[in-house]
Design a protein around this motif. Structure first.
Motif, PDB file in Angstrom:
ATOM      1  N   ASP A 155      40.290  43.766  35.008  1.00 40.50           N
ATOM      2  CA  ASP A 155      40.777  42.847  33.978  1.00 40.50           C
ATOM      3  C   ASP A 155      39.662  42.005  33.362  1.00 40.50           C
ATOM      4  O   ASP A 155      39.920  41.199  32.458  1.00 40.50           O
ATOM      5  N   ASN A 156      38.445  42.162  33.899  1.00 42.96           N
ATOM      6  CA  ASN A 156      37.292  41.404  33.406  1.00 42.96           C
ATOM      7  C   ASN A 156      37.560  39.901  33.438  1.00 42.96           C
ATOM      8  O   ASN A 156      37.414  39.180  32.445  1.00 42.96           O
ATOM      9  N   CYS A 157      38.027  39.428  34.600  1.00 41.58           N
ATOM     10  CA  CYS A 157      38.327  38.014  34.744  1.00 41.58           C
ATOM     11  C   CYS A 157      38.034  37.582  36.173  1.00 41.58           C
ATOM     12  O   CYS A 157      37.657  38.387  37.029  1.00 41.58           O
ATOM     13  N   THR A 158      38.182  36.287  36.425  1.00 39.93           N
ATOM     14  CA  THR A 158      38.009  35.739  37.764  1.00 39.93           C
ATOM     15  C   THR A 158      39.240  34.926  38.125  1.00 39.93           C
ATOM     16  O   THR A 158      40.119  34.706  37.297  1.00 39.93           O
ATOM     17  N   GLY A 159      39.280  34.463  39.371  1.00 42.64           N
ATOM     18  CA  GLY A 159      40.396  33.620  39.801  1.00 42.64           C
ATOM     19  C   GLY A 159      41.348  34.359  40.715  1.00 42.64           C
ATOM     20  O   GLY A 159      41.115  35.504  41.121  1.00 42.64           O
ATOM     21  N   HIS A 160      42.449  33.702  41.033  1.00 39.99           N
ATOM     22  CA  HIS A 160      43.423  34.261  41.962  1.00 39.99           C
ATOM     23  C   HIS A 160      44.184  35.419  41.336  1.00 39.99           C
ATOM     24  O   HIS A 160      44.567  35.373  40.168  1.00 39.99           O
ATOM     25  N   PHE A 161      44.407  36.440  42.133  1.00 38.51           N
ATOM     26  CA  PHE A 161      45.286  37.542  41.741  1.00 38.51           C
ATOM     27  C   PHE A 161      46.603  37.428  42.494  1.00 38.51           C
ATOM     28  O   PHE A 161      47.674  37.671  41.938  1.00 38.51           O
ATOM     29  N   TRP A 162      46.533  37.046  43.781  1.00 34.61           N
ATOM     30  CA  TRP A 162      47.713  36.845  44.613  1.00 34.61           C
ATOM     31  C   TRP A 162      48.023  35.353  44.725  1.00 34.61           C
ATOM     32  O   TRP A 162      47.143  34.512  44.539  1.00 34.61           O
ATOM     33  N   GLU A 163      49.272  35.051  45.047  1.00 32.32           N
ATOM     34  CA  GLU A 163      49.627  33.677  45.379  1.00 32.32           C
ATOM     35  C   GLU A 163      48.796  33.226  46.579  1.00 32.32           C
ATOM     36  O   GLU A 163      48.324  34.045  47.372  1.00 32.32           O
TER      37      GLU A 163
END
Length: 325
Positions: A155-163
């Motif tokens: 997705d070319n992004c950072t941060g949380h994917f899961w809760e």
């Protein structure tokens, strides 16, 4: 308020736990994103592959799983006897399948001589690894983190994917285990993502049906052992054929567009569990709404609460749908 995981796990009461993880930020595990037009079905394969890989690393067996569009379910069996039987070298080799370990454990794995003053440090590290290899938190961490990293790269992004936290609940008796497994394996049927068990992709149910057609059971899943506990001490003490029949017929009942009823063979399981058919259908169809904590009879719930030094029996009201005392 979330409770520490150690206050939810009591191996003295049960080795079975149901875990669930959900994605955040309107993320996808599968299906079409109407905003981007991109299809994410391949991510369900990532999850299934990782689940089955971890069964070869951890002293934890998977009894059931289902990978849905924005969440996943697993029913886990913690095999504490297995991890305790592993030698120190076995523990290190198992751990190194997921992590690099330390320079000291790498040296030990290669069979090199360990300096005497480092032996105590090595023993301590191995004890930590042994504990983690039978820990559902570490299992879920090793499941979720690689998937999150792959999805973020894609997705070319950072941060949380899961809760932030996965949900877990203790399954305190046979009825709770069978009901939860059926609930998990019928998720695609209930969500109308599949019409039949053999079409339920990325589920343990499809693996079991495919293997059963060959007269086998999947080696990557906790087996059904019937009543042969003396010869196979680890496994689910029901006949696989009866269970598959029960799941299929339950799925037909909970789907509005299908007709079905519980046959005599499948009902033999319910009779043994002492659960009326109407209660069984309600439990399986509404498991997620009925049970938000440990699942079992009032007697089992009382014992579980006592062992974890809980002052109150939370979620006791849900026990009315389970077997009669």
């Amino acid at each position: 308020m979330p409770r520490p995981r150690r206050t939810l796990v009591s191996l003295e009461d049960t080795p079975y736990y149901h875990c669930c993880s959900r994605v955040v930020r309107r993320a996808f595990l599968c299906g079409d994103d109407e905003y981007t037009g991109k299809n994410y079905d391949h991510r369900r394969g990532w999850v299934e592959t990782q689940i089955l890989k971890l069964t070869e690393v951890f002293a934890i067996d998977v009894a059931a799983y289902a990978v849905m569009s924005n969440h996943l379910h697993v029913v886990l069996f913690i095999d504490i006897d297995k991890v305790n039987q592993w030698s120190d070298r076995d523990v290190v080799m198992q751990w190194h399948q997921c992590f690099n370990g330390t320079a000291l454990t790498q040296k030990f794995a290669k069979g090199e001589l360990i300096d005497e003053h480092l032996v105590a440090q090595l023993k301590h590290q191995i004890a930590i690894y042994r504990s983690r290899l039978s820990d559902i938190s570490w299992f879920m961490r090793c499941l979720n983190e690689p998937i999150a990293r792959q999805a973020n790269i894609e997705d070319n992004c950072t941060g949380h994917f899961w809760e932030g936290r996965f949900k877990s609940q203790a399954l305190l008796d046979e009825a709770a285990v069978l009901a939860c497994m059926t609930y998990v394996e019928l998720n695609p049927i209930r969500a109308k993502m599949a019409d039949t068990p053999e079409q339920s992709d990325y589920t343990s149910l499809k693996l079991r049906v495919t293997a059963a057609l060959k007269g086998e059971q999947p080696k990557t899943l906790l087996p059904f052992i019937g009543h042969e506990r003396e010869h196979q001490p680890k496994g689910i003490a029901f006949m696989l054929s009866d269970y598959l029949e029960l799941v299929d017929e339950t799925g037909r009942i909970i789907r509005d567009d299908k007709r079905g009823e519980i046959s005599a063979n499948a009902e033999s399981i319910l009779n043994r569990l002492n659960i009326p058919t109407a209660n069984w259908v309600k439990i399986v169809a509404e498991f997620g709404q009925l049970f938000h904590g440990p699942v079992g009879t009032l007697q089992e719930l009382s014992r579980y609460s006592e062992h974890l030094e809980k002052r109150r029996r939370h979620f006791a009201k849900s026990c009315q749908h389970l077997p009669l005392e």
